[in-house]
Design a protein around this motif. Structure first.
Motif, PDB file in Angstrom:
ATOM      1  N   LYS A 152      40.704 -20.166 -23.971  1.00 29.02           N
ATOM      2  CA  LYS A 152      40.819 -19.514 -25.040  1.00 29.02           C
ATOM      3  C   LYS A 152      40.080 -18.100 -24.902  1.00 29.02           C
ATOM      4  N   VAL A 153      38.720 -17.941 -24.524  1.00 31.02           N
ATOM      5  CA  VAL A 153      37.875 -16.950 -24.265  1.00 31.02           C
ATOM      6  C   VAL A 153      38.677 -15.894 -23.436  1.00 31.02           C
ATOM      7  N   GLY A 154      39.253 -16.412 -22.366  1.00 33.79           N
ATOM      8  CA  GLY A 154      40.100 -15.423 -21.463  1.00 33.79           C
ATOM      9  C   GLY A 154      41.121 -15.096 -22.123  1.00 33.79           C
ATOM     10  N   LYS A 155      41.880 -15.422 -22.888  1.00 35.14           N
ATOM     11  CA  LYS A 155      43.196 -15.258 -23.409  1.00 35.14           C
ATOM     12  C   LYS A 155      42.775 -13.987 -24.560  1.00 35.14           C
ATOM     13  N   VAL A 156      41.789 -14.346 -25.314  1.00 30.31           N
ATOM     14  CA  VAL A 156      41.234 -13.158 -25.959  1.00 30.31           C
ATOM     15  C   VAL A 156      40.903 -11.712 -25.311  1.00 30.31           C
ATOM     16  N   ILE A 157      39.894 -12.030 -24.284  1.00 27.47           N
ATOM     17  CA  ILE A 157      39.647 -10.769 -23.389  1.00 27.47           C
ATOM     18  C   ILE A 157      40.748 -10.269 -22.686  1.00 27.47           C
ATOM     19  N   GLY A 158      41.653 -10.876 -22.305  1.00 29.15           N
ATOM     20  CA  GLY A 158      43.019 -10.361 -21.622  1.00 29.15           C
ATOM     21  C   GLY A 158      43.699  -9.806 -22.469  1.00 29.15           C
ATOM     22  N   MET A 159      43.856 -10.068 -23.732  1.00 35.18           N
ATOM     23  CA  MET A 159      44.728  -9.639 -24.909  1.00 35.18           C
ATOM     24  C   MET A 159      43.979  -8.167 -25.316  1.00 35.18           C
ATOM     25  N   GLU A 160      42.579  -8.021 -25.463  1.00 33.95           N
ATOM     26  CA  GLU A 160      41.909  -6.896 -25.700  1.00 33.95           C
ATOM     27  C   GLU A 160      42.157  -5.916 -25.015  1.00 33.95           C
ATOM     28  N   ALA A 161      41.943  -6.294 -23.603  1.00 28.93           N
ATOM     29  CA  ALA A 161      41.830  -5.545 -22.403  1.00 28.93           C
ATOM     30  C   ALA A 161      43.294  -4.671 -22.290  1.00 28.93           C
ATOM     31  N   ARG A 162      44.263  -5.520 -22.579  1.00 34.00           N
ATOM     32  CA  ARG A 162      45.665  -4.942 -22.215  1.00 34.00           C
ATOM     33  C   ARG A 162      46.072  -3.725 -23.274  1.00 34.00           C
ATOM     34  N   ALA A 163      45.497  -4.496 -24.583  1.00 32.47           N
ATOM     35  CA  ALA A 163      45.884  -3.599 -25.636  1.00 32.47           C
ATOM     36  C   ALA A 163      45.108  -1.984 -25.661  1.00 32.47           C
ATOM     37  N   HIS A 164      44.192  -2.105 -24.543  1.00 30.55           N
ATOM     38  CA  HIS A 164      43.416  -0.779 -24.277  1.00 30.55           C
ATOM     39  C   HIS A 164      44.150   0.109 -23.047  1.00 30.55           C
ATOM     40  N   GLY A 165      45.149  -0.629 -22.481  1.00 28.58           N
ATOM     41  CA  GLY A 165      45.810  -0.149 -21.459  1.00 28.58           C
ATOM     42  C   GLY A 165      45.426  -0.364 -20.047  1.00 28.58           C
ATOM     43  N   VAL A 166      44.469  -1.536 -19.960  1.00 29.43           N
ATOM     44  CA  VAL A 166      43.816  -1.821 -18.988  1.00 29.43           C
ATOM     45  C   VAL A 166      44.448  -3.138 -18.120  1.00 29.43           C
ATOM     46  N   HIS A 167      44.747  -3.068 -16.736  1.00 28.02           N
ATOM     47  CA  HIS A 167      45.435  -4.112 -16.259  1.00 28.02           C
ATOM     48  C   HIS A 167      44.606  -5.138 -15.423  1.00 28.02           C
ATOM     49  N   PHE A 168      43.450  -4.873 -14.948  1.00 26.45           N
ATOM     50  CA  PHE A 168      42.673  -5.688 -13.966  1.00 26.45           C
ATOM     51  C   PHE A 168      41.203  -5.779 -14.576  1.00 26.45           C
ATOM     52  N   GLY A 169      40.725  -7.079 -14.411  1.00 25.88           N
ATOM     53  CA  GLY A 169      39.489  -7.410 -14.970  1.00 25.88           C
ATOM     54  C   GLY A 169      38.528  -7.854 -13.964  1.00 25.88           C
ATOM     55  N   PHE A 170      37.263  -7.427 -13.690  1.00 27.06           N
ATOM     56  CA  PHE A 170      36.303  -7.678 -12.809  1.00 27.06           C
ATOM     57  C   PHE A 170      35.503  -8.891 -13.615  1.00 27.06           C
ATOM     58  N   GLY A 171      36.134  -9.995 -13.153  1.00 25.17           N
ATOM     59  CA  GLY A 171      35.708 -11.453 -13.686  1.00 25.17           C
ATOM     60  C   GLY A 171      36.638 -12.510 -13.659  1.00 25.17           C
ATOM     61  N   PRO A 172      36.431 -13.675 -13.663  1.00 28.61           N
ATOM     62  CA  PRO A 172      34.860 -14.297 -14.262  1.00 28.61           C
ATOM     63  C   PRO A 172      33.812 -14.131 -12.907  1.00 28.61           C
ATOM     64  N   ASN A 173      32.726 -14.078 -13.318  1.00 33.07           N
ATOM     65  CA  ASN A 173      31.713 -14.286 -12.318  1.00 33.07           C
ATOM     66  C   ASN A 173      31.175 -15.767 -11.956  1.00 33.07           C
ATOM     67  N   LEU A 174      31.527 -15.984 -10.482  1.00 31.20           N
ATOM     68  CA  LEU A 174      31.467 -17.336  -9.881  1.00 31.20           C
ATOM     69  C   LEU A 174      30.084 -17.581  -9.143  1.00 31.20           C
ATOM     70  N   ASP A 175      29.297 -16.654  -9.196  1.00 28.08           N
ATOM     71  CA  ASP A 175      27.969 -16.741  -8.491  1.00 28.08           C
ATOM     72  C   ASP A 175      27.397 -17.957  -8.996  1.00 28.08           C
ATOM     73  N   LEU A 176      26.549 -18.607  -8.337  1.00 28.99           N
ATOM     74  CA  LEU A 176      25.617 -19.776  -8.635  1.00 28.99           C
ATOM     75  C   LEU A 176      24.338 -19.545  -8.966  1.00 28.99           C
ATOM     76  N   GLY A 177      23.856 -19.731  -9.970  1.00 29.69           N
ATOM     77  CA  GLY A 177      22.495 -19.350 -10.606  1.00 29.69           C
ATOM     78  C   GLY A 177      21.465 -20.391 -10.222  1.00 29.69           C
ATOM     79  N   ARG A 178      21.036 -20.383  -8.769  1.00 31.28           N
ATOM     80  CA  ARG A 178      20.158 -21.152  -8.182  1.00 31.28           C
ATOM     81  C   ARG A 178      18.713 -20.831  -7.885  1.00 31.28           C
ATOM     82  N   GLU A 179      18.490 -19.417  -8.136  1.00 34.28           N
ATOM     83  CA  GLU A 179      17.236 -18.556  -7.844  1.00 34.28           C
ATOM     84  C   GLU A 179      16.640 -18.322  -9.199  1.00 34.28           C
ATOM     85  N   PRO A 180      15.894 -18.862  -9.847  1.00 33.15           N
ATOM     86  CA  PRO A 180      15.381 -18.509 -11.286  1.00 33.15           C
ATOM     87  C   PRO A 180      14.790 -17.157 -11.456  1.00 33.15           C
TER      88      PRO A 180
END
Length: 238
Positions: A152-180
């Motif tokens: 659902k989060v992805g759907k909202v972000i995609g909709m709001e981006a396209r409404a602004h004329g944006v086609h391509f999103g840098f995300g999601p971030n799949l880095d692993l948080g293993r270094e505090p």
């Protein structure tokens, strides 16, 4: 090779949503036929393009080159637009339909095949601009352990981006948080690879939807996979 595949995907995307200028050339080319198979249209378009035109489709420019405050800057961007076309523009964040329409009109008219620019923006935990929905930072989204929420989060972000004329999103971030000690752990979904993959996949499906022809979908670019999320001695090695 990865960049080439991404750019081919981008060309397929703009064709699929009907952005290519249909009245650009006097001769009716196959790539201009919206009813023809997309792969055939891509092959036809590439067969007509020069090497220079293909190379230009691999270029990516900062949004600052194309606007003054929040308006399209025709004079400022003329050199970048040129006559060969533009591959992509990143971090533009258009705030009005007029701004993005003026930009794309100039890009399309500025190259002989009528190819628009691919607009690319950050989508870490929301479309990054005023008035758009800001979801919890990724470390919080990962803590939900809920793929349906991320869809659902992805759907909202995609909709709001396209409404602004944006086609391509840098995300999601799949880095692993293993270094505090690393200052960007909050941008990750956590330390577990399985959780990241499931949450990330749901996010991607939400952004891209069932069909890229939809005016509510964008292309997702999962990142960063290597080096960026593996800091040396806790430092951000980027």
């Amino acid at each position: 090779m990865l960049q080439l595949r991404m750019r081919k995907t981008a060309i397929i995307f703009v064709m699929a949503v009907g952005f290519l200028n249909q009245t650009h050339a006097q001769k009716k080319y196959l790539y201009q036929d919206a009813k023809a198979p997309v792969e055939d249209r891509v092959k036809d378009l590439l067969s007509h393009m020069t090497l220079e035109e293909k190379v230009r489709q691999m270029d990516m420019y900062r949004g600052d080159f194309f606007k003054e405050k929040e308006d399209f800057a025709k004079g400022k961007s003329a050199e970048k637009i040129g006559k060969l076309g533009i591959g992509a523009i990143h971090d533009l964040y258009p705030r009005s339909a007029k701004m993005i329409n003026d930009l794309q009109t100039n890009v399309i008219k500025g190259n002989r095949w009528g190819i628009p620019a691919l607009i690319m923006c950050e989508m870490l935990h929301g479309y990054l601009d005023e008035g758009s929905t800001a979801f919890p930072m990724n470390i919080g989204l990962g803590a939900t352990w809920d793929t349906s929420v991320l869809d659902k989060v992805g759907k909202v972000i995609g909709m709001e981006a396209r409404a602004h004329g944006v086609h391509f999103g840098f995300g999601p971030n799949l880095d692993l948080g293993r270094e505090p000690r690393w200052g960007r752990v909050a941008e990750t979904f956590g330390e577990d690879a399985f959780l990241n993959s499931e949450i990330g996949l749901a996010f991607i499906k939400g952004l891209q939807g069932d069909d890229l022809k939809s005016d509510r979908s964008i292309i997702a670019e999962p990142k960063h996979f290597a080096v960026h999320g593996i800091p040396q001695a806790g430092g951000n090695s980027s």
